[in-house]
Design a protein around this motif. Structure first.
Motif, PDB file in Angstrom:
ATOM      1  N   GLY A  56     -30.276  24.621  34.266  1.00 38.12           N
ATOM      2  CA  GLY A  56     -29.116  25.548  33.294  1.00 38.12           C
ATOM      3  C   GLY A  56     -29.699  26.917  32.995  1.00 38.12           C
ATOM      4  N   ARG A  57     -29.503  27.167  31.614  1.00 44.26           N
ATOM      5  CA  ARG A  57     -30.061  28.828  30.931  1.00 44.26           C
ATOM      6  C   ARG A  57     -31.612  27.893  30.895  1.00 44.26           C
ATOM      7  NH1 ARG A  57     -28.760  32.553  28.494  1.00 44.26           N
ATOM      8  NH2 ARG A  57     -30.083  33.485  27.112  1.00 44.26           N
ATOM      9  N   ARG A  58     -31.941  27.030  30.817  1.00 46.13           N
ATOM     10  CA  ARG A  58     -33.020  26.079  29.708  1.00 46.13           C
ATOM     11  C   ARG A  58     -34.031  26.614  31.253  1.00 46.13           C
ATOM     12  NH1 ARG A  58     -33.326  21.047  27.027  1.00 46.13           N
ATOM     13  NH2 ARG A  58     -35.065  21.832  26.997  1.00 46.13           N
ATOM     14  N   LEU A  59     -33.880  26.074  32.276  1.00 46.20           N
ATOM     15  CA  LEU A  59     -34.562  25.884  33.354  1.00 46.20           C
ATOM     16  C   LEU A  59     -35.345  27.879  34.112  1.00 46.20           C
ATOM     17  CD1 LEU A  59     -35.861  24.796  36.434  1.00 46.20           C
ATOM     18  CD2 LEU A  59     -33.708  24.804  37.174  1.00 46.20           C
ATOM     19  N   LEU A  60     -34.367  28.301  33.301  1.00 47.24           N
ATOM     20  CA  LEU A  60     -33.712  29.633  33.589  1.00 47.24           C
ATOM     21  C   LEU A  60     -35.368  30.474  32.370  1.00 47.24           C
ATOM     22  CD1 LEU A  60     -31.046  31.469  34.985  1.00 47.24           C
ATOM     23  CD2 LEU A  60     -32.404  31.320  36.354  1.00 47.24           C
ATOM     24  N   GLU A  61     -34.615  30.305  31.803  1.00 46.89           N
ATOM     25  CA  GLU A  61     -35.790  30.789  30.922  1.00 46.89           C
ATOM     26  C   GLU A  61     -37.299  29.952  30.599  1.00 46.89           C
ATOM     27  OE1 GLU A  61     -34.120  29.382  27.494  1.00 46.89           O
ATOM     28  OE2 GLU A  61     -32.301  30.626  27.179  1.00 46.89           O
ATOM     29  N   SER A  62     -37.280  29.173  31.732  1.00 48.01           N
ATOM     30  CA  SER A  62     -39.017  28.613  31.424  1.00 48.01           C
ATOM     31  C   SER A  62     -39.001  29.101  32.424  1.00 48.01           C
ATOM     32  CB  SER A  62     -38.673  26.915  31.810  1.00 48.01           C
ATOM     33  OG  SER A  62     -38.547  25.999  30.782  1.00 48.01           O
ATOM     34  N   ILE A  63     -38.451  29.990  34.056  1.00 40.53           N
ATOM     35  CA  ILE A  63     -39.155  30.698  34.224  1.00 40.53           C
ATOM     36  C   ILE A  63     -39.463  31.490  33.525  1.00 40.53           C
ATOM     37  CG2 ILE A  63     -38.521  32.145  36.881  1.00 40.53           C
ATOM     38  CD1 ILE A  63     -36.331  29.498  37.969  1.00 40.53           C
ATOM     39  N   ALA A  64     -38.159  32.490  33.172  1.00 39.56           N
ATOM     40  CA  ALA A  64     -39.061  33.722  32.294  1.00 39.56           C
ATOM     41  C   ALA A  64     -40.007  33.439  31.556  1.00 39.56           C
ATOM     42  CB  ALA A  64     -37.211  34.014  31.527  1.00 39.56           C
ATOM     43  N   VAL A  65     -40.758  32.416  31.573  1.00 39.96           N
ATOM     44  CA  VAL A  65     -41.332  32.307  30.572  1.00 39.96           C
ATOM     45  C   VAL A  65     -42.656  32.577  31.678  1.00 39.96           C
ATOM     46  CG1 VAL A  65     -43.279  31.037  29.257  1.00 39.96           C
ATOM     47  CG2 VAL A  65     -40.439  30.817  28.801  1.00 39.96           C
ATOM     48  N   THR A  66     -42.471  31.630  32.076  1.00 38.63           N
ATOM     49  CA  THR A  66     -44.215  32.602  33.874  1.00 38.63           C
ATOM     50  C   THR A  66     -44.053  33.842  34.271  1.00 38.63           C
ATOM     51  OG1 THR A  66     -43.861  29.987  34.352  1.00 38.63           O
ATOM     52  CG2 THR A  66     -44.531  31.498  36.039  1.00 38.63           C
ATOM     53  N   LEU A  67     -43.215  34.739  34.209  1.00 42.59           N
ATOM     54  CA  LEU A  67     -42.600  35.395  34.845  1.00 42.59           C
ATOM     55  C   LEU A  67     -42.644  36.163  33.635  1.00 42.59           C
ATOM     56  CD1 LEU A  67     -39.806  35.117  36.923  1.00 42.59           C
ATOM     57  CD2 LEU A  67     -41.842  35.658  38.248  1.00 42.59           C
ATOM     58  N   ARG A  68     -43.139  36.255  32.713  1.00 40.60           N
ATOM     59  CA  ARG A  68     -43.538  37.483  31.518  1.00 40.60           C
ATOM     60  C   ARG A  68     -44.897  37.200  31.480  1.00 40.60           C
ATOM     61  NH1 ARG A  68     -40.496  34.729  27.914  1.00 40.60           N
ATOM     62  NH2 ARG A  68     -38.820  35.861  28.219  1.00 40.60           N
TER      63      ARG A  68
END
Length: 227
Positions: free
Chosen positions: A136-148
């Motif tokens: 869920g959200r935690r997975l998307l936030e982990s992806i966001a860290v990389t893309l940032r």
């Protein structure tokens, strides 16, 4: 580094060193911009500490052995590159992917493959950070860290990860189809490398280039144990 060049004397010295074909001494630099030698030495050493110029020691007289005198401290332009952009830009990534595709027989196909492979490397990097059952959200936030780190300015809301910035703008304004297709291939590759379940990409065209047209949707999790 950028702040250091805000000083007018330091900027003048940096530009002078950059314009010379050979290393220059403190005396040469001081005379060139019209300041005292001690002032030139201070600012040149500050530029050297920051890596904006490089230092070498050499006897200008060419003499060797006893009585030749102490070597002079010389400064030359550093090839270190500095890029500052607000919002972030990553033309280096686009250039590498384009170069790989142009070297192939089928550039369009190779661009998608190269972008996908780059995305997979980002997914694998993300996978190393997440736990086995992140969803869920935690997975998307982990992806966001990389893309940032690559200038996408990701935002997570309502089970969707949106990219508020295109790191290839304004290139994407002139070559929208190519850049957006490349971006989606990167995101598809990221999900492949992450081995995410039930996450998908979608196009969300925007009249402006700054928001990226690609989004990641879903509330899935990571399959299997992270390496």
């Amino acid at each position: 580094m950028v702040a250091a060049l805000n000083d007018p004397i330091r900027l003048a010295l940096y530009e002078y060193v950059a314009g010379q074909s050979a290393p220059i001494s403190r005396d040469q630099a001081a005379e060139a911009i019209g300041v005292h030698r001690d002032i030139a030495a201070y600012h040149l050493d500050r530029l050297a500490d920051l890596g904006l110029v490089e230092v070498e020691f050499r006897r200008l007289s060419g003499k060797q052995g006893p009585g030749a005198g102490r070597p002079s401290k010389l400064y030359r332009w550093s090839r270190r590159e500095i890029q500052v952009s607000v919002p972030p830009k990553r033309y280096d990534v686009a250039a590498r992917l384009f170069a790989e595709s142009l070297a192939a027989r089928n550039p369009a196909k190779t661009l998608i493959e190269s972008a996908g492979a780059f995305g997979e490397s980002l997914g694998a990097r993300t996978r190393q950070r997440v736990r086995r059952q992140v969803r869920g959200r935690r997975l998307l936030e982990s992806i966001a860290v990389t893309l940032r780190d690559y200038g996408y300015e990701p935002s997570v809301s309502d089970g969707q990860l949106t990219l508020r910035n295109c790191p290839f703008d304004p290139l994407s304004l002139e070559y929208r189809d190519v850049v957006c297709t490349m971006n989606r291939a990167v995101m598809d590759g990221l999900l492949t490398g992450l081995k995410a379940r039930d996450l998908t990409t979608s196009f969300q065209p925007s009249p402006q280039a700054r928001p990226c047209c690609v989004a990641i949707n879903g509330k899935g999790g990571v399959q299997g144990k992270a390496p």
